[in-house]
Design an enzyme around this catalytic site. Sequence first.
Site, PDB file in Angstrom:
ATOM      1  N   TRP A 255      26.828 -23.101   8.824  1.00  0.00           N
ATOM      2  CA  TRP A 255      27.099 -21.855   8.015  1.00  0.00           C
ATOM      3  C   TRP A 255      28.193 -21.031   8.475  1.00  0.00           C
ATOM      4  O   TRP A 255      28.586 -20.105   7.868  1.00  0.00           O
ATOM      5  CB  TRP A 255      25.635 -20.975   7.786  1.00  0.00           C
ATOM      6  CG  TRP A 255      24.593 -22.159   6.844  1.00  0.00           C
ATOM      7  CD1 TRP A 255      24.550 -21.807   5.583  1.00  0.00           C
ATOM      8  CD2 TRP A 255      23.793 -23.075   7.377  1.00  0.00           C
ATOM      9  NE1 TRP A 255      23.416 -22.737   5.297  1.00  0.00           N
ATOM     10  CE2 TRP A 255      22.935 -23.294   6.399  1.00  0.00           C
ATOM     11  CE3 TRP A 255      23.345 -23.424   8.515  1.00  0.00           C
ATOM     12  CZ2 TRP A 255      21.884 -24.143   6.343  1.00  0.00           C
ATOM     13  CZ3 TRP A 255      22.293 -24.275   8.687  1.00  0.00           C
ATOM     14  CH2 TRP A 255      21.682 -24.764   7.578  1.00  0.00           C
TER      15      TRP A 255
ATOM     16  N   ARG B 130      14.158 -23.696  13.972  1.00  0.00           N
ATOM     17  CA  ARG B 130      13.783 -24.452  12.649  1.00  0.00           C
ATOM     18  C   ARG B 130      12.281 -25.213  13.073  1.00  0.00           C
ATOM     19  O   ARG B 130      11.559 -25.135  11.939  1.00  0.00           O
ATOM     20  CB  ARG B 130      14.866 -25.576  12.509  1.00  0.00           C
ATOM     21  CG  ARG B 130      14.622 -26.248  10.933  1.00  0.00           C
ATOM     22  CD  ARG B 130      15.678 -26.775  10.662  1.00  0.00           C
ATOM     23  NE  ARG B 130      15.551 -27.208   9.198  1.00  0.00           N
ATOM     24  CZ  ARG B 130      15.544 -28.453   8.716  1.00  0.00           C
ATOM     25  NH1 ARG B 130      15.446 -29.398   9.146  1.00  0.00           N
ATOM     26  NH2 ARG B 130      15.326 -28.480   7.289  1.00  0.00           N
TER      27      ARG B 130
ATOM     28  N   HIS C 226       9.279 -24.461  10.373  1.00  0.00           N
ATOM     29  CA  HIS C 226       8.749 -25.358   9.515  1.00  0.00           C
ATOM     30  C   HIS C 226       7.035 -25.586  10.008  1.00  0.00           C
ATOM     31  O   HIS C 226       6.435 -26.112   9.104  1.00  0.00           O
ATOM     32  CB  HIS C 226       9.273 -26.973   9.714  1.00  0.00           C
ATOM     33  CG  HIS C 226      10.644 -27.020   8.766  1.00  0.00           C
ATOM     34  ND1 HIS C 226      11.467 -27.870   8.356  1.00  0.00           N
ATOM     35  CD2 HIS C 226      11.346 -25.821   8.277  1.00  0.00           C
ATOM     36  CE1 HIS C 226      12.240 -27.669   7.519  1.00  0.00           C
ATOM     37  NE2 HIS C 226      12.448 -26.320   7.352  1.00  0.00           N
TER      38      HIS C 226
HETATM   39 FE1  CCH Z   1      16.908 -23.811   6.917  1.00  0.00          FE
HETATM   40  N1  CCH Z   1      17.779 -25.532   6.629  1.00  0.00           N
HETATM   41  N2  CCH Z   1      16.328 -23.527   5.038  1.00  0.00           N
HETATM   42  N3  CCH Z   1      15.948 -22.029   7.379  1.00  0.00           N
HETATM   43  N4  CCH Z   1      17.242 -23.858   9.030  1.00  0.00           N
HETATM   44  C1  CCH Z   1      18.361 -26.347   7.805  1.00  0.00           C
HETATM   45  C2  CCH Z   1      18.588 -25.875   8.975  1.00  0.00           C
HETATM   46  C3  CCH Z   1      18.144 -24.990   9.526  1.00  0.00           C
HETATM   47  C4  CCH Z   1      16.609 -24.616   4.194  1.00  0.00           C
HETATM   48  C5  CCH Z   1      17.213 -25.814   4.340  1.00  0.00           C
HETATM   49  C6  CCH Z   1      17.841 -26.392   5.541  1.00  0.00           C
HETATM   50  C7  CCH Z   1      15.149 -21.185   6.465  1.00  0.00           C
HETATM   51  C8  CCH Z   1      15.252 -21.339   4.994  1.00  0.00           C
HETATM   52  C9  CCH Z   1      15.840 -22.561   4.619  1.00  0.00           C
HETATM   53  C10 CCH Z   1      16.969 -22.886   9.835  1.00  0.00           C
HETATM   54  C11 CCH Z   1      16.234 -21.906   9.818  1.00  0.00           C
HETATM   55  C12 CCH Z   1      15.746 -21.517   8.566  1.00  0.00           C
HETATM   56  C13 CCH Z   1      18.929 -27.361   6.786  1.00  0.00           C
HETATM   57  C14 CCH Z   1      19.595 -28.536   7.813  1.00  0.00           C
HETATM   58  C15 CCH Z   1      18.486 -27.553   5.805  1.00  0.00           C
HETATM   59  C16 CCH Z   1      18.749 -28.597   4.469  1.00  0.00           C
HETATM   60  C17 CCH Z   1      18.681 -29.293   8.423  1.00  0.00           C
HETATM   61  C18 CCH Z   1      19.423 -30.732   9.263  1.00  0.00           C
HETATM   62  O1  CCH Z   1      20.176 -31.344   8.648  1.00  0.00           O
HETATM   63  O2  CCH Z   1      19.442 -30.702  10.377  1.00  0.00           O
HETATM   64  C19 CCH Z   1      16.119 -24.166   2.978  1.00  0.00           C
HETATM   65  C20 CCH Z   1      16.197 -24.800   1.606  1.00  0.00           C
HETATM   66  C21 CCH Z   1      15.745 -22.782   2.838  1.00  0.00           C
HETATM   67  C22 CCH Z   1      15.108 -22.144   1.958  1.00  0.00           C
HETATM   68  O3  CCH Z   1      15.414 -20.562   2.075  1.00  0.00           O
HETATM   69  C23 CCH Z   1      14.714 -20.265   7.100  1.00  0.00           C
HETATM   70  C24 CCH Z   1      13.576 -19.206   6.519  1.00  0.00           C
HETATM   71  C25 CCH Z   1      14.678 -20.348   8.651  1.00  0.00           C
HETATM   72  C26 CCH Z   1      14.096 -19.726   9.621  1.00  0.00           C
HETATM   73  C27 CCH Z   1      13.641 -18.275   9.705  1.00  0.00           C
HETATM   74  C28 CCH Z   1      17.837 -23.330  11.173  1.00  0.00           C
HETATM   75  C29 CCH Z   1      17.667 -22.487  12.552  1.00  0.00           C
HETATM   76  C30 CCH Z   1      18.482 -24.517  11.085  1.00  0.00           C
HETATM   77  C31 CCH Z   1      19.485 -25.134  11.656  1.00  0.00           C
HETATM   78  C32 CCH Z   1      18.757 -26.204  12.446  1.00  0.00           C
HETATM   79  C33 CCH Z   1      19.667 -27.069  13.548  1.00  0.00           C
HETATM   80  O4  CCH Z   1      19.305 -28.050  13.913  1.00  0.00           O
HETATM   81  O5  CCH Z   1      20.907 -26.810  13.747  1.00  0.00           O
END
Ligand code: CCH
Length: 284
Positions: free
Chosen positions: A187, A44, A48
């Site tokens: 998820w 993440r 970002h």
């Molecule tokens: Fe995402 N993401 N993401 N994401 N994401 C969150 C967590 C992860 C969106 C929203 C969220 C991508 C696209 C999107 C990861 C990778 C990717 C969370 C929870 C949200 C909200 C954050 C929390 O509470 O900790 C949205 C909207 C989009 C739109 O498309 C893409 C693209 C990627 C990478 C290629 C990953 C990995 C996580 C998990 C992080 C964790 O701490 O477990």
Amino acid sequence: AAGIPVKEFVPTQEDYVKIYNEVAKRLVDFDEYDDGSYGPVLVRLAWHASGTYDVETKTGGSNGATMRFQPESDHGANAGLKAARDFLEPVKELFPWVSYSDLWTLAGVCALQQMGGPVIPWRPGRADSDVSACTPDGRLPDATKEQKHLRSIFGRMGFNDQEIVALSGAHALGRCHTDRSGFDGPWTFSPTMLTNDYYKLLVGEKWNWKKWNGPAQYEDKTKALMMLPTDMALIKDKEFKKWVDKYAKDQDVFFKDFSDVVVKLFELGVPFKQEERWVFKVAE
Ligand code: CCH
């Protein structure tokens, strides 16, 4: 005095292999975090850092690592990513010659490969910027929105429908945290393994609105898994759904497309001198 010329340290591929292996080792050493791995939050962080890119103005992207600074570190979308930055700080101390921006993306590559994902070729060349290069808030996607927003945000980075769906498969990993995004839960049932389960669950499960006081999100019938409104948009939209179906059926096709699109994501806006990309071996 003429002095003795200072020899500049020029890192080779072997030096970056050492960084990859150090991150891999730390992923194993610190397995008490969250679901047992810092891997998802490292992915993440790299996303970002990269996803702020704007093709028009050529600003943002992984080059610069401006998330080290306020205001970018305080942008709502980046809540919780301090954990990932802090995890990498001792690695930066061991290899002070590496830029934060190369380190964050290489750590993303390492995390994805060590969590069973495809090979992600990578090359160095990012340089850190100062606070003046921070991007404005609002460049990263808003999980409460749907397809129109996804196309506008990812279109600004230069991604098409297929690439949006392939990138979204990263949500096989990790979870939402109520104290970060406000959303809650993972998820998939294997949040520290990259698989195509995200797509399989999207099309295979029945998703209902979760009844709670938090932000609107979906839950499956076991109530253990979740989907964001932006995740559900991928099956509500016919063009997106074509790709969801394809990746749900075939993990190899997903892995191939995912690797290609992550390479592109991590390289957005980076002025590379080096043409060649390196492939890092998965650490034991
Ligand atoms: Fe995402 N993401 N993401 N994401 N994401 C969150 C967590 C992860 C969106 C929203 C969220 C991508 C696209 C999107 C990861 C990778 C990717 C969370 C929870 C949200 C909200 C954050 C929390 O509470 O900790 C949205 C909207 C989009 C739109 O498309 C893409 C693209 C990627 C990478 C290629 C990953 C990995 C996580 C998990 C992080 C964790 O701490 O477990």
